[in-house]
Scaffold this active site. Sequence first.
Site, mmCIF file in Angstrom:
data_model
loop_
_atom_site.group_PDB
_atom_site.id
_atom_site.type_symbol
_atom_site.label_atom_id
_atom_site.label_comp_id
_atom_site.label_asym_id
_atom_site.label_seq_id
_atom_site.Cartn_x
_atom_site.Cartn_y
_atom_site.Cartn_z
ATOM 1 N N ASN A 9 0.874 -1.173 0.000
ATOM 2 C CA ASN A 9 0.000 0.000 0.000
ATOM 3 C C ASN A 9 0.907 1.216 0.000
ATOM 4 O OD1 ASN A 9 -1.781 2.061 0.506
ATOM 5 N ND2 ASN A 9 -2.233 1.462 2.623
ATOM 6 N N LYS A 11 0.205 4.258 -0.344
ATOM 7 C CA LYS A 11 -0.443 5.477 0.191
ATOM 8 C C LYS A 11 -0.180 6.655 -0.770
ATOM 9 C CE LYS A 11 0.154 3.548 4.748
ATOM 10 N NZ LYS A 11 -0.004 3.752 6.175
ATOM 11 N N HIS A 95 -9.439 0.932 4.763
ATOM 12 C CA HIS A 95 -8.165 1.201 5.456
ATOM 13 C C HIS A 95 -8.440 2.163 6.619
ATOM 14 C CE1 HIS A 95 -4.144 2.652 6.311
ATOM 15 N NE2 HIS A 95 -3.705 1.558 5.719
ATOM 16 N N GLU A 97 -6.931 4.640 7.656
ATOM 17 C CA GLU A 97 -6.787 6.076 7.339
ATOM 18 C C GLU A 97 -8.053 6.602 6.660
ATOM 19 O OE1 GLU A 97 -2.999 5.752 5.334
ATOM 20 O OE2 GLU A 97 -2.093 5.211 7.264
ATOM 21 N N GLU A 167 -5.396 -5.001 10.510
ATOM 22 C CA GLU A 167 -4.417 -3.938 10.728
ATOM 23 C C GLU A 167 -4.752 -3.202 12.016
ATOM 24 O OE1 GLU A 167 -2.409 -2.818 6.775
ATOM 25 O OE2 GLU A 167 -4.090 -1.482 7.069
ATOM 26 N N GLY A 173 2.133 2.408 10.676
ATOM 27 C CA GLY A 173 3.038 3.544 10.509
ATOM 28 C C GLY A 173 3.681 4.008 11.802
ATOM 29 N N SER A 212 3.380 -1.997 10.443
ATOM 30 C CA SER A 212 4.833 -1.959 10.688
ATOM 31 C C SER A 212 5.500 -3.311 10.436
ATOM 32 C CB SER A 212 5.123 -1.437 12.099
ATOM 33 O OG SER A 212 4.592 -0.130 12.258
HETATM 34 C C1 PEP Z 1 -0.824 0.201 6.035
HETATM 35 O O1 PEP Z 1 -1.014 1.401 6.023
HETATM 36 O O2 PEP Z 1 -1.609 -0.564 5.445
HETATM 37 C C2 PEP Z 1 0.343 -0.305 6.765
HETATM 38 C C3 PEP Z 1 0.376 -1.559 7.116
HETATM 39 O O3 PEP Z 1 1.329 0.616 7.027
HETATM 40 P P1 PEP Z 1 2.758 0.334 7.722
HETATM 41 O O4 PEP Z 1 3.303 -0.940 7.142
HETATM 42 O O5 PEP Z 1 3.595 1.525 7.348
HETATM 43 O O6 PEP Z 1 2.510 0.233 9.178
#
Ligand code: PEP
Length: 253
Positions: A9, A11, A95, A97, A167, A173, A212
């Site tokens: 992803n 973003k 997601h 976000e 998630e 993040g 992460s």
């Molecule tokens: C995401 O935004 O789907 C995600 C998993 O981000 P990160 O790996 O940066 O935590």
Amino acid sequence: MRQPLVAGNWKMNGSLASVDELLAGIKSGIGDISKCEVAVCPPFVFIPLAQAELSGTSIPWGGQNLSTEESGAFTGEVAGSMLTDFGCTYVIVGHSERRTLYGEDDAVVARKYAVARAAGLKPIFCVGETLEERESGVTEEVIARQVDAVIDLEGVESLGDGVIAYEPVWAIGTGVTATPEQAQDVHAFIRKRVAEHNVDVADNLRILYGGSMKPGNAAELMAKPDIDGGLIGGAALKPEDFLGICKAADDSA
Ligand code: PEP
């Protein structure tokens, strides 16, 4: 056997030059990956570039979002059919976000799941609890509510057309990863919840972990029985990190 999937992803990151470099890096290292499916979800404007670079490879691409509507006066929105026009296989829906920054609630996410399917896309359906929810002991309640929103609207069989990404919002993040045990517990809970409706759908459902994930922690997460791959944010922007995670998933298969 569920084939692992690792999806990047990206973003709202990248430029024409950096996306070209990233795609080239992934393509040149993908030869070592044979069992894991590897996908990328660039920002909308870079999807034609992904299509040009990835057509004829084993790497599918997808969108990060789509409209709840099919067409019409919805300025700034992108319809599922437009994504399929550009060869997308996947689209991320729900997601965190989108949920927190753009106010997408369970009903909107479920509708997006439905329109994605109707357009022939495979939704990567994200669920996850906030830190506050985890600390108040309502993680399973939150995940159940999010999963049930799609089951109630589209039926449990519809989950056969997509994948779920667990998630935890506190891990996205932040550099803080769920422990393999924490992730496994929630993945098993999701599979059990789906199995209450349909055991076959639950057995075949790919449940990705996101939050992460890095090459250094991917193998221990992928080793868990209900973790079938990853949805990767930050680490998906560097070919060596992304491919390192894909390799861990490949080795787990
Ligand atoms: C995401 O935004 O789907 C995600 C998993 O981000 P990160 O790996 O940066 O935590």
